[in-house]
Scaffold this active site. Structure first.
Site, PDB file in Angstrom:
ATOM      1  N   CYS A 190     -11.547  20.715  50.636  1.00 11.82           N
ATOM      2  CA  CYS A 190     -11.854  20.580  52.080  1.00 11.82           C
ATOM      3  C   CYS A 190     -10.516  20.475  52.795  1.00 11.82           C
ATOM      4  O   CYS A 190     -10.144  19.421  53.297  1.00 11.82           O
ATOM      5  CB  CYS A 190     -12.722  19.354  52.336  1.00 11.82           C
ATOM      6  SG  CYS A 190     -14.211  19.251  51.315  1.00 11.82           S
ATOM      7  N   ALA A 217      -8.731  21.687  55.516  1.00 11.67           N
ATOM      8  CA  ALA A 217      -8.314  21.557  56.911  1.00 11.67           C
ATOM      9  C   ALA A 217      -8.221  20.077  57.317  1.00 11.67           C
ATOM     10  O   ALA A 217      -9.004  19.260  56.846  1.00 11.67           O
ATOM     11  CB  ALA A 217      -9.308  22.291  57.810  1.00 11.67           C
ATOM     12  N   PRO A 218      -7.237  19.738  58.171  1.00 13.71           N
ATOM     13  CA  PRO A 218      -6.265  20.614  58.834  1.00 13.71           C
ATOM     14  C   PRO A 218      -4.975  20.874  58.065  1.00 13.71           C
ATOM     15  O   PRO A 218      -4.013  21.388  58.618  1.00 13.71           O
ATOM     16  CB  PRO A 218      -5.963  19.849  60.126  1.00 13.71           C
ATOM     17  CG  PRO A 218      -6.081  18.411  59.708  1.00 13.71           C
ATOM     18  CD  PRO A 218      -7.200  18.364  58.705  1.00 13.71           C
ATOM     19  N   GLY A 219      -4.920  20.493  56.792  1.00 15.50           N
ATOM     20  CA  GLY A 219      -3.808  20.909  55.960  1.00 15.50           C
ATOM     21  C   GLY A 219      -2.749  19.864  55.664  1.00 15.50           C
ATOM     22  O   GLY A 219      -1.783  20.160  54.953  1.00 15.50           O
ATOM     23  N   GLY A 220      -2.891  18.646  56.179  1.00 13.51           N
ATOM     24  CA  GLY A 220      -1.861  17.636  55.962  1.00 13.51           C
ATOM     25  C   GLY A 220      -1.700  17.248  54.499  1.00 13.51           C
ATOM     26  O   GLY A 220      -0.578  17.173  53.978  1.00 13.51           O
ATOM     27  N   ASP A 240     -17.667  27.637  50.971  1.00 15.86           N
ATOM     28  CA  ASP A 240     -18.371  26.375  50.824  1.00 15.86           C
ATOM     29  C   ASP A 240     -18.059  25.799  49.456  1.00 15.86           C
ATOM     30  O   ASP A 240     -18.471  26.344  48.423  1.00 15.86           O
ATOM     31  CB  ASP A 240     -19.878  26.599  50.984  1.00 15.86           C
ATOM     32  CG  ASP A 240     -20.682  25.313  50.882  1.00 15.86           C
ATOM     33  OD1 ASP A 240     -20.086  24.251  50.607  1.00 15.86           O
ATOM     34  OD2 ASP A 240     -21.911  25.376  51.082  1.00 15.86           O
ATOM     35  N   CYS A 284     -12.278   9.056  54.966  1.00 16.50           N
ATOM     36  CA  CYS A 284     -11.740   8.131  55.970  1.00 16.50           C
ATOM     37  C   CYS A 284     -12.892   7.314  56.547  1.00 16.50           C
ATOM     38  O   CYS A 284     -12.995   7.101  57.752  1.00 16.50           O
ATOM     39  CB  CYS A 284     -10.968   8.873  57.057  1.00 16.50           C
ATOM     40  SG  CYS A 284     -11.888  10.150  57.928  1.00 16.50           S
TER      41      CYS A 284
END
Length: 442
Positions: free
Chosen positions: A260, A262-265, A310, A382
């Site tokens: 999963c 995104a956003p790539g951090g 997915d 989170c």
């Protein structure tokens, strides 16, 4: 609020900031927009950008409490269509209750932010704010007596859930959620050298005590202006989120799935930590994949494959070769990052949690079979809700006895089922859950 937006372009500075703050607040409370998307910084200088962020974020953070205060101050409820007037009243109340802005300046600029078509409300806003200003303590105390949720500016359903999950710590979670978080950076390379670079630029910062790549800034700054940010030497990432890459325990040449991404951090952190990984990065949303590409372009890093797909349905994208490591940064309620995203208080509903649980379980069940024997899967959210965290991992273990939880470092967080829960504010971080599972060889 189109007219209000036009007015903000031409209004004096203080008035324009209040106008934009009210537009953003209304976007969250009445249109279900995310606050970061609703904020309009265009054309503002650094000090005005900071003020806009403070007023909009603070008002959204305390809106549940401020709305109760406002109801008590009004002789009759506002018509539901008067979203601009309500938002300006809330912004005005926030300034009087939670900032050091002189009351006369707060009232004057807030009244001045009304669009011309709402001129009838000038007297109303002026009167309500001045009435509150004469007895702020009594007005707030009366609102706080209504309920624990109002007093702590949290939805009642979330207060109940936190009290049940953390009988010894729920109040601390609420308090932490209502504190403005630091701007936290993940630093690539020598942290001490980067801190010296920040100091030379006049930017106050300090090293995070538990996360060796993390730096906290003393005040908000436009990130593009930070030393090394455009080149990828620093990225915005909470310290708790920076634990993911080290906990993956990757080794050179391993085959890794970021399920999963995104956003790539976390992906950028993984690649900077172990550059020669064979990483497949996946996300089902094309817009979020674009954000991931932007992150990677800035950092100069790239996975072996960046795919739209997915993760719960590997048969649609997997090449059949098992992975050595899998990272599931699962979509969740976001209940652990409310201090950073106070709009979650208004955008999330209790009925949202069940579908999140289903999605999390589908990801775990779908990806476990494609982890090689001896490989490791890191499950991250989170969230602070046990039903999204330890309960989901325990359900996987019940179905797959070969899924063995590995111990995690004990200098942060608390045991929570097969993993570890970090609560908001602990060690100055957001709330995160981590569990690492090793697939035992049959």
């Amino acid at each position: 609020m189109a007219e209000a937006s036009k007015q903000a372009q031409a209004a004096p500075r203080g008035v324009a900031v209040r106008c934009r703050a009210a537009t953003a607040v209304s976007g969250v409370l009445h249109s279900g927009r995310r606050l970061e998307e609703a904020l309009d910084y265009q054309g503002l200088g650094r000090s005005d950008r900071a003020l806009l962020r403070e007023l909009a974020t603070g008002t959204v953070r305390w809106a549940i409490r401020l709305r109760t205060v406002l109801d008590d101050l009004l002789d009759r409820p506002l018509p539901r269509r008067e979203t601009e007037v309500e938002a300006l009243l809330l912004v005005g109340l926030y300034q009087l209750a939670h900032t050091n802005i002189p009351p006369y300046a707060a009232v004057s600029a807030t009244v001045g932010a009304l669009s011309k078509s709402k001129a009838w409300a000038r007297r109303l806003i002026n009167g309500v704010l001045r009435r509150f200003g004469r007895e702020p303590g009594q007005r707030l105390a009366a609102a706080d007596a209504r309920s624990v949720g109002v007093a702590n500016a949290h939805p009642e359903w979330l207060v109940i859930a936190l009290e049940a999950a953390y009988p010894d710590a729920w109040q601390g979670v609420l308090d932490a959620n209502n504190q403005a978080p630091p701007l936290t950076l993940r630093v690539v390379g020598d942290r001490a050298a980067y801190l010296a670079e920040l100091a030379a630029a006049g930017i106050e910062a300090q090293a995070h005590p538990l996360v060796e790549t993390a730096v906290n800034l003393k005040s908000f700054r436009p990130v593009a202006s930070l030393p090394g940010f455009p080149e990828g030497r620093a990225s915005v990432q909470d310290a708790a989120a920076q634990l993911a890459a080290p906990l993956m325990e990757t080794r050179s040449g391993e085959r890794v799935l970021d399920a999963c991404t995104a956003p790539g951090g976390k992906l950028a952190h993984l690649l900077s930590q172990t550059p020669d990984l064979h990483v497949t990065a996946l996300d089902p949303d094309s817009d979020r994949l674009d954000r991931t590409r932007e992150t990677l372009e800035r950092t100069g890093l790239a996975p072996e494959a960046l795919l739209r797909g997915d993760a719960a349905r590997p048969q649609t994208w997997w090449d059949g070769v098992p992975f050595d490591r899998i990272l599931i940064d699962a979509p969740c309620s976001g209940s652990g990052v409310i201090r950073r995203h106070p709009d979650i208080k208004h955008l999330r509903r209790p009925e949202d949690v069940g579908p999140m649980e289903d999605r999390q379980q589908a990801l775990l069940e779908g990806l476990w079979p494609i982890l090689r024997p001896g490989g490791k899967l890191l499950y991250v959210t989170c969230s602070v809700l046990p039903e999204e965290n330890g309960e989901r991992v325990a359900a996987l273990q019940q179905a797959h006895p070969e899924a063995r939880a590995e111990p995690l470092p004990q200098q942060w967080g608390r045991p929570a089922g097969p993993g570890c829960q970090i609560l908001p504010g602990e060690a100055g971080t957001d709330g995160f859950y981590y569990a690492r599972l090793r697939k035992e060889t049959p």
